[in-house]
Scaffold this active site. Sequence first.
Site, PDB file in Angstrom:
ATOM      1  N   ARG A 147      -8.459   0.331   5.348  1.00  0.00           N
ATOM      2  CA  ARG A 147      -7.600   1.157   4.734  1.00  0.00           C
ATOM      3  C   ARG A 147      -6.079   0.455   4.283  1.00  0.00           C
ATOM      4  O   ARG A 147      -5.467   0.987   3.240  1.00  0.00           O
ATOM      5  CB  ARG A 147      -6.921   2.279   5.446  1.00  0.00           C
ATOM      6  CG  ARG A 147      -8.110   3.327   6.026  1.00  0.00           C
ATOM      7  CD  ARG A 147      -7.767   4.181   6.781  1.00  0.00           C
ATOM      8  NE  ARG A 147      -6.412   4.973   6.144  1.00  0.00           N
ATOM      9  CZ  ARG A 147      -5.870   6.028   6.537  1.00  0.00           C
ATOM     10  NH1 ARG A 147      -6.157   6.374   7.855  1.00  0.00           N
ATOM     11  NH2 ARG A 147      -4.937   6.650   5.967  1.00  0.00           N
ATOM     12  N   ARG A 157       2.309  14.845  12.741  1.00  0.00           N
ATOM     13  CA  ARG A 157       2.916  14.645  11.303  1.00  0.00           C
ATOM     14  C   ARG A 157       2.714  15.834  10.653  1.00  0.00           C
ATOM     15  O   ARG A 157       2.228  15.871   9.486  1.00  0.00           O
ATOM     16  CB  ARG A 157       1.884  13.604  10.580  1.00  0.00           C
ATOM     17  CG  ARG A 157       1.842  12.201  11.754  1.00  0.00           C
ATOM     18  CD  ARG A 157       0.998  11.034  10.979  1.00  0.00           C
ATOM     19  NE  ARG A 157       1.889  10.474   9.837  1.00  0.00           N
ATOM     20  CZ  ARG A 157       1.266   9.496   9.286  1.00  0.00           C
ATOM     21  NH1 ARG A 157       0.152   9.064   9.372  1.00  0.00           N
ATOM     22  NH2 ARG A 157       1.943   9.110   8.188  1.00  0.00           N
ATOM     23  N   LYS A 172       0.737  -1.071   0.064  1.00  0.00           N
ATOM     24  CA  LYS A 172       0.018  -0.085  -0.024  1.00  0.00           C
ATOM     25  C   LYS A 172       0.832   1.197  -0.024  1.00  0.00           C
ATOM     26  O   LYS A 172       0.763   2.243  -0.552  1.00  0.00           O
ATOM     27  CB  LYS A 172      -0.767  -0.027   1.280  1.00  0.00           C
ATOM     28  CG  LYS A 172      -1.405   1.531   1.397  1.00  0.00           C
ATOM     29  CD  LYS A 172      -2.102   1.465   2.883  1.00  0.00           C
ATOM     30  CE  LYS A 172      -1.164   1.806   4.167  1.00  0.00           C
ATOM     31  NZ  LYS A 172      -1.205   2.928   4.651  1.00  0.00           N
ATOM     32  N   ASN A 173       1.836   1.226   0.735  1.00  0.00           N
ATOM     33  CA  ASN A 173       2.974   2.559   1.103  1.00  0.00           C
ATOM     34  C   ASN A 173       3.650   2.736  -0.210  1.00  0.00           C
ATOM     35  O   ASN A 173       4.211   3.824  -0.063  1.00  0.00           O
ATOM     36  CB  ASN A 173       3.416   2.437   2.450  1.00  0.00           C
ATOM     37  CG  ASN A 173       2.249   2.793   3.648  1.00  0.00           C
ATOM     38  OD1 ASN A 173       1.079   3.180   3.280  1.00  0.00           O
ATOM     39  ND2 ASN A 173       2.981   2.606   4.691  1.00  0.00           N
ATOM     40  N   CYS A 209      -2.989  13.668  12.697  1.00  0.00           N
ATOM     41  CA  CYS A 209      -3.938  12.313  12.626  1.00  0.00           C
ATOM     42  C   CYS A 209      -3.582  11.660  14.023  1.00  0.00           C
ATOM     43  O   CYS A 209      -2.954  11.989  14.873  1.00  0.00           O
ATOM     44  CB  CYS A 209      -3.606  11.089  11.549  1.00  0.00           C
ATOM     45  SG  CYS A 209      -2.084  10.422  11.624  1.00  0.00           S
ATOM     46  N   ASP A 258       5.476   0.452  11.756  1.00  0.00           N
ATOM     47  CA  ASP A 258       4.173   0.004  11.362  1.00  0.00           C
ATOM     48  C   ASP A 258       4.069  -1.294  11.634  1.00  0.00           C
ATOM     49  O   ASP A 258       3.091  -2.080  11.612  1.00  0.00           O
ATOM     50  CB  ASP A 258       4.064   0.230   9.808  1.00  0.00           C
ATOM     51  CG  ASP A 258       3.887   1.417   9.292  1.00  0.00           C
ATOM     52  OD1 ASP A 258       3.796   2.407  10.157  1.00  0.00           O
ATOM     53  OD2 ASP A 258       4.185   2.051   8.179  1.00  0.00           O
TER      54      ASP A 258
HETATM   55  C1  EPZ Z   1       5.033   6.966   6.166  1.00  0.00           C
HETATM   56  O1  EPZ Z   1       4.439   7.731   6.610  1.00  0.00           O
HETATM   57  C2  EPZ Z   1       4.055   5.879   6.140  1.00  0.00           C
HETATM   58  N1  EPZ Z   1       2.893   6.300   5.259  1.00  0.00           N
HETATM   59  C3  EPZ Z   1       3.603   5.435   7.581  1.00  0.00           C
HETATM   60  O2  EPZ Z   1       2.641   4.331   7.243  1.00  0.00           O
HETATM   61  C4  EPZ Z   1       4.891   4.949   8.302  1.00  0.00           C
HETATM   62  O3  EPZ Z   1       4.708   4.983   9.520  1.00  0.00           O
HETATM   63  C5  EPZ Z   1       5.985   6.202   8.483  1.00  0.00           C
HETATM   64  O4  EPZ Z   1       6.152   6.435   6.715  1.00  0.00           O
HETATM   65  C6  EPZ Z   1       7.301   5.824   8.766  1.00  0.00           C
HETATM   66  O5  EPZ Z   1       7.774   4.738   8.260  1.00  0.00           O
HETATM   67  C7  EPZ Z   1       2.932   6.218   4.072  1.00  0.00           C
HETATM   68  O6  EPZ Z   1       3.908   5.700   3.432  1.00  0.00           O
HETATM   69  C8  EPZ Z   1       1.665   6.556   3.110  1.00  0.00           C
HETATM   70  P1  EPZ Z   1       7.707  10.161   7.726  1.00  0.00           P
HETATM   71  P2  EPZ Z   1       5.167   9.526   6.305  1.00  0.00           P
HETATM   72  O7  EPZ Z   1       7.508  11.414   7.112  1.00  0.00           O
HETATM   73  O8  EPZ Z   1       5.786   9.514   5.209  1.00  0.00           O
HETATM   74  C9  EPZ Z   1       8.206  13.458  11.179  1.00  0.00           C
HETATM   75  C10 EPZ Z   1       0.891   3.004   8.127  1.00  0.00           C
HETATM   76  O9  EPZ Z   1       0.457   2.443   9.194  1.00  0.00           O
HETATM   77  N2  EPZ Z   1       8.000  14.457  10.134  1.00  0.00           N
HETATM   78  O10 EPZ Z   1       8.584   9.181   7.499  1.00  0.00           O
HETATM   79  O11 EPZ Z   1       4.187  10.431   6.798  1.00  0.00           O
HETATM   80  C11 EPZ Z   1       6.883  12.842  11.284  1.00  0.00           C
HETATM   81  O12 EPZ Z   1       5.907  13.398  12.119  1.00  0.00           O
HETATM   82  C12 EPZ Z   1       1.468   4.266   7.982  1.00  0.00           C
HETATM   83  O13 EPZ Z   1       0.771   2.559   7.056  1.00  0.00           O
HETATM   84  C13 EPZ Z   1       8.204  15.842  10.280  1.00  0.00           C
HETATM   85  O14 EPZ Z   1       8.597  16.312  11.348  1.00  0.00           O
HETATM   86  O15 EPZ Z   1       6.102   9.578   7.744  1.00  0.00           O
HETATM   87  C14 EPZ Z   1       7.183  11.403  12.152  1.00  0.00           C
HETATM   88  O16 EPZ Z   1       7.423  11.658  13.295  1.00  0.00           O
HETATM   89  C15 EPZ Z   1       1.178   5.231   9.344  1.00  0.00           C
HETATM   90  N3  EPZ Z   1       8.335  16.698   9.348  1.00  0.00           N
HETATM   91  C16 EPZ Z   1       8.662  11.366  11.317  1.00  0.00           C
HETATM   92  O17 EPZ Z   1       9.105  12.429  10.758  1.00  0.00           O
HETATM   93  C17 EPZ Z   1       8.019  16.369   7.949  1.00  0.00           C
HETATM   94  O18 EPZ Z   1       7.852  17.201   6.879  1.00  0.00           O
HETATM   95  C18 EPZ Z   1       8.731  10.275  10.158  1.00  0.00           C
HETATM   96  O19 EPZ Z   1       7.684  10.409   9.296  1.00  0.00           O
HETATM   97  C19 EPZ Z   1       7.777  14.981   7.672  1.00  0.00           C
HETATM   98  C20 EPZ Z   1       7.757  13.979   8.729  1.00  0.00           C
END
Ligand code: EPZ
Length: 456
Positions: free
Chosen positions: A437, A158, A58-59, A153, A345
């Site tokens: 989802r 996020r 999915k991701n 969320c 995850d």
């Molecule tokens: C992706 O989310 C996945 N979602 C998430 O999967 C997964 O948990 C996550 O990566 C980490 O592996 C999708 O691929 C659609 P990040 P993403 O940017 O890209 C912070 C699931 O259950 N951050 O790597 O949104 C953020 O808040 C889901 O399938 C900032 O601070 O995650 C987090 O603490 C949920 N500023 C950390 O970085 C930013 O601009 C990592 O988030 C971006 C992120």
Amino acid sequence: MTVAKESIWNDSVLRSRGFSPESLKGAPDKGPAPSTLDKIKVIGGQELHGDIPISGAKNCALKLMCAALLTDKSVYFENAPNSLRDMQSQTELLEYLGCAVKREGSLMAINAGPVKTQTAPYDIVRKMRGSILVLGPLLARFGEAKVSLPGGCAIGTRPVDMHIKALEELGAQITLEEGYINARAPAGGLQGAKILFPKVSVGATENLMMAATLANGTTTLVNAAREPEITDLGECLIKMGAKITGLGTERITIEGVNSLGGAHHAIVPDRIETGTYMVAAAMTGGSLRLKNARLEHLSAAAGHLSQTGVAIDQDGADIIVSRDPNIPLKSIDIMTEPHPGFPTDLQAQFMAMLTIAEGAGLVTETIFENRFMHVPELSRMGANITVQGHSAIVRGVPKLTGAEVMATDLRASVALVLAGLVAEGETTINRIYHLERGYENIVEKLGGVGANIKHA
Ligand code: EPZ
């Protein structure tokens, strides 16, 4: 110029990609209607034995769909997890933008030739954060994009500050107005740059990698995320004509090209779905063959699981996981980290497993600030868990008992299903739309290997 959607698809090309004559004639496939039922009931106590097919990730699929925006040529995907609610939301967004999207089973074709707007509205973006990934491609190809801020969320705030800051480093002018990101590329297009991410982010790496494919000159992403889904996205972009090196490392280099073309790409298997069913085999003391799954994408999780006493093997394209039900699971400590570390995850699923393991395990969540929402629900089933800040101590109990519980997010929900598989009596999981989802046909997949599980 707007092109009529009907003229986009060439039937013989679609047929050669696997689409059936019926689907070429018929109405567009929107995927199965989301279930009108809101609950799953599980009666625990069955060992699971048999085969489970693993779906496409999915991701990764959600990002590949955004990558199709980078070209006016058709992009074809195999192994798309089309029945997921998130895939339906992303399809809705692409169609809103003007793309033609064709789906049949696990096949998908996207043509972004007829894109008519660069605005991704709140009503669609709020359903799924993955839609922020249209920002980079729209900006790179059309020079402008207006994308609703996705908002927080359940698992954390996020923010998308790193996406915005990095696009500004490519020369984009970005303002935030009325809940929207308004982005405009400089005259002549985005300019390659060296971007140092202050923190590893999957989404920011992907957005920037896509935007940089059409930028002028070379972009280097330093402290990039290394998830297998990013490598898969990069490999599809390369098939489309992008010049990318360093995939799978913390330094990705993208040399911009003038335009990208079409491609045909098979989506990588879903490692989180795989890991979830590995935990199911471990908890129930069964033996599962997970078909079309990649152990090398799950090194940290599989390493931890084997320490609990579970046998894990790659057999050709399958993974076999088994545990002797007479030997109790041993507790372990886990700490979530960016790939190749232990994935956030899979944290909830491993915590469900530790609730019935021998001894105590420490679970530390370092990626998201609020990802322990499964704890109170697992506690209602008899689990002994103490949360202290970003860590939780899980003391194994001899048994869980069935209860009525509430799903709060995708992975928390599946952790409750796993707990239900071993709990004494019946567990009713409410609000299962979270599960829809991200887990294709979970009731059928678990039911097919012996679980007593049904929609209610
Ligand atoms: C992706 O989310 C996945 N979602 C998430 O999967 C997964 O948990 C996550 O990566 C980490 O592996 C999708 O691929 C659609 P990040 P993403 O940017 O890209 C912070 C699931 O259950 N951050 O790597 O949104 C953020 O808040 C889901 O399938 C900032 O601070 O995650 C987090 O603490 C949920 N500023 C950390 O970085 C930013 O601009 C990592 O988030 C971006 C992120």
